[in-house]
Design a protein around this motif. Structure first.
Motif, short mmCIF file in Angstrom:
data_model
loop_
_atom_site.label_atom_id
_atom_site.label_comp_id
_atom_site.label_asym_id
_atom_site.label_seq_id
_atom_site.Cartn_x
_atom_site.Cartn_y
_atom_site.Cartn_z
N MET A 640 48.81 -79.99 -7.19
CA MET A 640 47.77 -79.46 -6.09
C MET A 640 46.91 -80.39 -5.63
O MET A 640 46.40 -80.42 -4.14
CB MET A 640 46.95 -78.30 -6.93
N ARG A 641 46.31 -81.18 -6.23
CA ARG A 641 45.58 -82.38 -5.95
C ARG A 641 46.14 -83.35 -4.89
O ARG A 641 45.68 -83.58 -4.06
CB ARG A 641 44.80 -83.16 -7.24
N LYS A 642 47.41 -83.54 -5.52
CA LYS A 642 48.29 -84.55 -4.35
C LYS A 642 48.52 -83.80 -3.25
O LYS A 642 48.21 -84.51 -1.94
CB LYS A 642 49.44 -84.75 -4.97
N LEU A 643 48.93 -82.53 -3.04
CA LEU A 643 49.08 -81.67 -1.78
C LEU A 643 47.73 -81.88 -0.95
O LEU A 643 47.81 -81.85 0.22
CB LEU A 643 49.66 -80.45 -2.07
N TYR A 644 46.81 -81.57 -1.72
CA TYR A 644 45.57 -81.26 -1.03
C TYR A 644 45.06 -82.47 -0.21
O TYR A 644 44.60 -82.88 0.95
CB TYR A 644 44.27 -80.94 -1.77
N GLN A 645 45.35 -83.68 -0.99
CA GLN A 645 44.95 -84.84 -0.16
C GLN A 645 45.92 -85.51 0.79
O GLN A 645 45.35 -86.09 1.75
CB GLN A 645 44.81 -86.13 -1.54
N GLU A 646 47.04 -85.00 0.51
CA GLU A 646 48.15 -85.60 1.60
C GLU A 646 47.94 -84.61 2.84
O GLU A 646 48.10 -85.19 3.94
CB GLU A 646 49.46 -85.39 0.97
N MET A 647 47.90 -83.27 2.77
CA MET A 647 47.84 -82.42 3.71
C MET A 647 46.54 -82.17 4.23
O MET A 647 46.47 -81.94 5.66
CB MET A 647 48.70 -81.12 3.21
N VAL A 648 45.52 -82.20 3.48
CA VAL A 648 44.15 -81.68 4.16
C VAL A 648 43.33 -83.07 4.42
O VAL A 648 42.81 -83.13 5.54
CB VAL A 648 43.28 -81.24 2.90
N LEU A 649 43.49 -83.93 3.41
CA LEU A 649 42.66 -85.44 3.70
C LEU A 649 43.50 -86.38 4.36
O LEU A 649 43.08 -87.47 4.68
CB LEU A 649 42.16 -85.76 2.51
N LYS A 650 44.79 -86.11 4.74
CA LYS A 650 45.85 -86.91 5.37
C LYS A 650 45.74 -88.26 4.73
O LYS A 650 46.14 -89.43 5.30
CB LYS A 650 45.52 -87.06 6.71
N LYS A 651 45.97 -88.24 3.37
CA LYS A 651 45.85 -89.57 2.34
C LYS A 651 47.36 -89.72 2.12
O LYS A 651 48.14 -88.81 1.69
CB LYS A 651 45.14 -89.62 1.21
N LYS A 652 47.83 -91.12 2.12
CA LYS A 652 49.31 -91.25 1.26
C LYS A 652 49.03 -91.79 -0.03
O LYS A 652 48.49 -92.82 0.10
CB LYS A 652 50.01 -92.44 2.27
N LEU A 653 49.51 -91.07 -0.95
CA LEU A 653 49.26 -91.41 -2.21
C LEU A 653 50.45 -92.05 -2.98
O LEU A 653 51.54 -91.53 -2.56
CB LEU A 653 48.63 -90.21 -2.98
N GLY A 654 50.39 -92.66 -4.09
CA GLY A 654 51.41 -93.12 -4.97
C GLY A 654 51.89 -92.34 -5.96
O GLY A 654 51.03 -91.26 -6.31
N ALA A 655 52.87 -92.50 -6.77
CA ALA A 655 53.32 -91.47 -7.79
C ALA A 655 52.31 -91.51 -8.74
O ALA A 655 52.28 -90.58 -9.54
CB ALA A 655 54.79 -91.89 -8.34
N ASP A 656 51.55 -92.66 -9.29
CA ASP A 656 50.47 -92.68 -10.22
C ASP A 656 49.41 -91.50 -10.23
O ASP A 656 48.89 -91.00 -11.11
CB ASP A 656 49.82 -94.04 -10.45
N VAL A 657 49.26 -90.90 -8.97
CA VAL A 657 48.24 -89.85 -8.73
C VAL A 657 48.55 -88.47 -9.60
O VAL A 657 47.91 -87.77 -9.99
CB VAL A 657 48.25 -89.60 -7.36
N GLU A 658 49.89 -88.37 -9.67
CA GLU A 658 50.41 -87.33 -10.41
C GLU A 658 50.13 -87.15 -11.90
O GLU A 658 50.26 -86.21 -12.49
CB GLU A 658 51.97 -87.01 -10.04
N LYS A 659 49.78 -88.46 -12.44
CA LYS A 659 49.51 -88.58 -14.02
C LYS A 659 48.13 -87.79 -14.07
O LYS A 659 47.27 -88.10 -13.47
CB LYS A 659 49.61 -89.90 -14.08
N ASN A 660 48.21 -87.00 -15.35
CA ASN A 660 47.11 -86.28 -15.47
C ASN A 660 46.96 -86.24 -17.11
O ASN A 660 46.55 -85.07 -17.57
CB ASN A 660 46.99 -84.89 -14.80
#
Length: 679
Positions: A640-660
């Motif tokens: 959900m964090r990744k989707l929010y940052q990509e779709m709302v904040l329009k940021k391109k994120l790496g795979a390491d963001v998914e790590k929690n």
């Protein structure tokens, strides 16, 4: 086939006729029930036992998953927590319908604020109908318990309980999804002092019916509490003859001395978390060598004299393939494993706000379990060989009669709702490993019916025991039993379980010795009980189950139903915050950090397990389930964090963001010298 089997069959036939003849007269003018020392009310006859509404469709009282969380958060955010609202008001309660749909059983409910909710309760309606039809009725009504059972709609109303659960600490040395208590993540430490432990134990045995012969220390991880050993010792001192701990096994795997110390204090059972065969089947717990830890813990505990109950949390799409693997492991190691407790997942704690999609993918029910035992192991029929755990109440009723009015304690009676738990059993020859499902050679429904007739008649101890022997013979089929099993072994097993004749098979009370342990283990036959215990969550909550709870939590605010404490309105969250010791930061400053194994960190073991038989096919896990999408609350949050940052904040994120994954916390060991070295 041995000739003795033919003789046993003939004897069984004669015994059946003799029992029927005696019982024809025995049923008339039954004796009145006596009031035992452990109760202020008389024992119940079978016809006096009440039952909750059963069958389908039916209406019950449930909870709105969203209203509950909102109400709880409001209470927890108050400067001074006042739980009285949970006693005086029906917070979050709504009606639910339990219905049959397309051969399945569903709970459906509607909240006027949050809309429609539904969840599956059984994938086979015939299975749940069979289980409910076998329910023998509620246990004795709770009485003289106002000071301990005063929790509004969540109050326990029936039964004497089976196991009193006490959480010694909310600290844990692991970080699992799912977790009932959200261990290590709530921001504070809640840990009982020894005086608080004693107070809870003393109160539990001060009221009648005097209930819990068993107490289970839990957590968090109870073995990291500084009062763990002392709590065990005190429990045995005041009369609990079965002291257990619910554990992940890490501390027991690390130290044989710690196992010996616990056993000498009086630990009888280790309720060992065990999710499957091989490290891959345990990988969702995020400890690299967790299966090796389990094997080492089993070896160490058994050597010390502690019996092992394997506890398997089953999540569909994660480890549901492990039902057969774990049963085969138990069958291959009958001298060390005598009980399996499969627990279908309850979405609570860190998983409470699970998405509907993942919940429906991962939901696993007791009917799933019965089908998986048949398909993965090839034994038992779901609608013939499985029974509600509460059927054991009929055996407890007979034992209460046989032990008479002067007994200080009642028998352990599993008087839970039939939707709570099911069980079946296998008899195994420890020497040859030949086995047979018990319902194949012992007619359980017929035995229970006749046993209830004996109990209802209420005759003296020896008359009742004689009739019990006849009905065991009547319902025994020697042709379907293991080849070396005999009538003598059947009688001995029954007597050993319920202590009917007074013969000693090795003490089990606080004075038991190593010789007693050896004597009980010398039995050639292992009665492997396979149980399924399904704890509720907010999506399938039923107050008719809560009020019949047999495994209450002993807390600083009284005894609370297991499900009401962990998964209902939120008693755990509120009580622990009310009685917290310190924030995590304050605790670490004063006591240091305890070690946490996560992020696939390995536990250092001084020895490798050597004495357990493993199935090479099961270790390879050929039928591993493949589930798409996030598998845990942590993965869902990261997605959900990744989707929010990509779709709302329009940021391109790496795979390491998914790590929690949680941060590893390295900490203190047991001894002061080790503590100094690690500082």
């Amino acid at each position: 086939m041995k000739p003795i089997k033919h003789a046993e069959k003939a004897l069984a036939t004669v015994a059946g006729g003799l029992f029927n003849t005696i019982q024809f007269f025995n049923q008339y003018r039954p004796n009145e029930s006596f009031i035992p020392k452990w109760s202020d009310k008389p024992l119940l006859k079978s016809w006096q036992k009440s039952k909750p509404p059963l069958g389908f469709p039916r209406t019950t009282d449930s909870l709105c998953p969203k209203c509950v969380i909102e109400a709880r958060n409001k209470i927890l955010s108050a400067p001074t927590i006042d739980p009285s609202i949970l006693v005086q008001e029906k917070v979050g309660e709504i009606k639910a319908q339990i219905i049959e749909r397309d051969g399945q059983i569903w709970m459906v409910k509607d909240c006027p604020i949050h809309g429609h909710f539904e969840d599956i309760m059984a994938i086979d309606s015939k299975f749940l109908k069979h289980i409910e039809a076998m329910f023998p009725g509620r246990d004795i009504q709770a009485h003289n318990d106002e000071n301990l059972h005063n929790h509004g709609s969540s109050s326990i109303k029936y039964g004497r309980g089976s196991v009193l659960t006490i959480d010694l600490t909310n600290r844990c040395n692991m970080m699992c999804d799912p977790c009932f208590m959200d261990a290590n993540q709530v921001g504070f430490v809640h840990e009982l002092s020894f005086d608080e432990v004693k107070d809870i134990l003393d109160k539990a045995i001060s009221i009648k019916p005097r209930r819990q012969m068993s107490v289970q220390f839990s957590g968090g991880e109870p073995s990291i509490s500084p009062h763990f050993i002392e709590a065990i010792r005190y429990s045995r001192k005041v009369g609990y003859n079965s002291v257990q701990c619910a554990t992940n096994g890490i501390e027991f795997a690390k130290s044989k001395e710690f196992c010996r110390e616990a056993a000498e204090a009086g630990l009888r059972y280790a309720y060992l978390q065990f999710d499957g065969i091989g490290n891959d089947a345990n990988s969702h717990r995020q400890v690299g060598n967790l299966f090796d830890v389990k094997l080492r813990a089993i070896d160490n505990l058994h050597e010390a004299g502690v019996e092992i109950i394997l506890v398997i949390t089953l999540v569909n799409g994660i480890n549901n393939d492990q039902v057969g693997s774990v049963i085969r492991f138990a069958l291959d190691n009958p001298k060390k494993i005598a009980f399996l407790s499969f627990q279908p997942v309850s979405f609570t704690g860190r998983d409470e706000e699970i998405t509907d999609e993942r919940r429906m993918q991962q939901r696993y029910t007791l009917s799933h379990l019965a089908q998986d035992v048949k398909t993965q192991v090839g034994i038992t029929e779901p609608t013939r060989d499985w029974f509600p755990l509460s059927l054991m109440g009929a055996f407890a009723d007979f034992a209460d009669l046989a032990h008479g009015p002067d007994a200080e304690w009642g028998q352990v009676s599993c008087g839970c709702h039939p939707n709570c738990g099911v069980g079946t059993a296998v008899m195994i020859d420890k020497e040859t490993k030949e086995m047979a499902p018990v319902p194949e050679f012992l007619n359980i429904p017929g035995l229970v019916k006749d046993m209830q007739r004996i109990t209802d008649a209420g005759r003296g101890k020896w008359m009742s025991n004689m009739l019990m022997g006849l009905t065991l013979l009547k319902h025994y089929n020697p042709y379907r039993a293991p080849s070396q099993f005999s009538l003598y072994e059947l009688f001995k097993k029954f007597d050993k379980s319920f202590g009917l004749t007074g013969k000693s098979y090795g003490r089990v009370d606080g004075k038991r010795s190593k010789q007693d342990i050896a004597a009980r283990r010398a039995d050639r036959w292992n009665f492997l009980f396979i149980a399924g215990m399904w704890f509720q969550d907010l999506f399938n909550y039923d107050f008719r189950r809560t009020e019949m709870c047999i495994i209450p939590y002993g807390t600083q605010e009284g005894e609370i139903s297991f499900c009401a404490y962990n998964t209902g309105i939120g008693w755990r969250n509120i009580i622990e915050q009310m009685h917290q010791n310190a924030t995590v930061a304050q605790w670490y400053k004063e006591h240091g950090r305890h070690e946490i194994f996560a992020k696939n960190k390995n536990v250092e073991l001084t020895e490798a397990p050597v004495s357990l038989v493993l199935n090479e096919v099961d270790l390879q896990r050929p039928n591993k389930p493949q589930m798409e999408g996030p598998k845990t609350a942590a993965e869902e949050a990261a997605m959900m964090r990744k989707l929010y940052q990509e779709m709302v904040l329009k940021k391109k994120l790496g795979a390491d963001v998914e790590k929690n994954t949680p941060v590893q916390i390295k900490g203190l060991s047991r001894t002061k010298s080790e503590e100094t070295a690690n500082a």
